[in-house]
Design a protein around this motif. Sequence first.
Motif, mmCIF file in Angstrom:
data_model
loop_
_atom_site.group_PDB
_atom_site.id
_atom_site.type_symbol
_atom_site.label_atom_id
_atom_site.label_comp_id
_atom_site.label_asym_id
_atom_site.label_seq_id
_atom_site.Cartn_x
_atom_site.Cartn_y
_atom_site.Cartn_z
ATOM 1 N N GLY A 52 0.798 -1.222 0.043
ATOM 2 C CA GLY A 52 0.020 -0.031 -0.091
ATOM 3 C C GLY A 52 0.684 1.306 0.090
ATOM 4 O O GLY A 52 0.363 2.215 -0.358
ATOM 5 N N ALA A 56 0.267 3.513 -6.708
ATOM 6 C CA ALA A 56 -0.636 2.377 -7.433
ATOM 7 C C ALA A 56 -0.436 2.547 -8.966
ATOM 8 O O ALA A 56 0.154 3.525 -9.305
ATOM 9 N N HIS A 73 -0.950 -2.214 -5.207
ATOM 10 C CA HIS A 73 -2.224 -1.339 -5.867
ATOM 11 C C HIS A 73 -2.227 -1.302 -7.253
ATOM 12 O O HIS A 73 -1.422 -0.586 -7.790
ATOM 13 N N THR A 135 -9.219 1.070 -7.476
ATOM 14 C CA THR A 135 -7.807 0.838 -7.089
ATOM 15 C C THR A 135 -7.747 -0.231 -5.955
ATOM 16 O O THR A 135 -8.588 0.167 -5.062
#
Length: 258
Positions: A52, A56, A73, A135
């Motif tokens: 995380g 992303a 992500h 996402t």
Amino acid sequence: MYRFLTTPRWWGINIFVALAIPFCVFMGTWQLGRFEDRVDSHQEAERRPEPGAVKAAPLERLLPVDKETSGRHATATGRYGEQFLVPGRRLDGKDGAYVLTLLHTEGGKSLPVVRGWLPSGGRAPVPPAGEVTVTGALQASEHTGSPGVRATGALPRGQVGMISAASLVNVVEDDVYDAWVTLPTSPAGLTPVPAAAAEGSGLDLKAFQNLGYTGEWFVFAGFVLFMWFRLFRREAEQARDEALGLAPEADAMAGAGR
């Protein structure tokens, strides 16, 4: 005295031992290597930043899913379509199901999106209409034996047993990505499903099974060697008794005792 070693029976025993011991040692070493690989993967995963914490990336850049990209992500844009329940999933010790919704992307393929976990008896919320960008944590397709997957038998319409392209190919028309994402936030009535670690990257039960198998194979090798020495000693003692003329006397005394 040891001429019995040249008999066909002992040729067979010796050949078996000569093959069995290296095989057991090889298998034990292989299992130990599997365990060491899992330890190395676990240590490497701990050194990597949390999935995380990494920015992303578009879905296509992270495929195919491997130990490096699992949990990362990924983002994808499309429209929600068919929705399914994946029963037999437990979360926090409670029974329920994953709510799986297919996201039809612009590329013509569908991405399975787990929007959350639904407790038993609950009602899955309707997915939002229109174009959306999701996402979520990227996960590899499930298969029989994957953590959390239970044998569910024949399922009613609207349910699937596993999250994989193979299980969805017969119920949807679009091609399905061989991966799925789980959203970090879920709509009301659902609980977010935490991302699972990539298979083979943690010190789970299977890792310690490899270590246990290592010990078993080395024990087998020792047992084969022990049995060979036991048989050899018995044959050697019998040959010595025969050479000293003790064996016939023993047989005679045994016959007299009857």
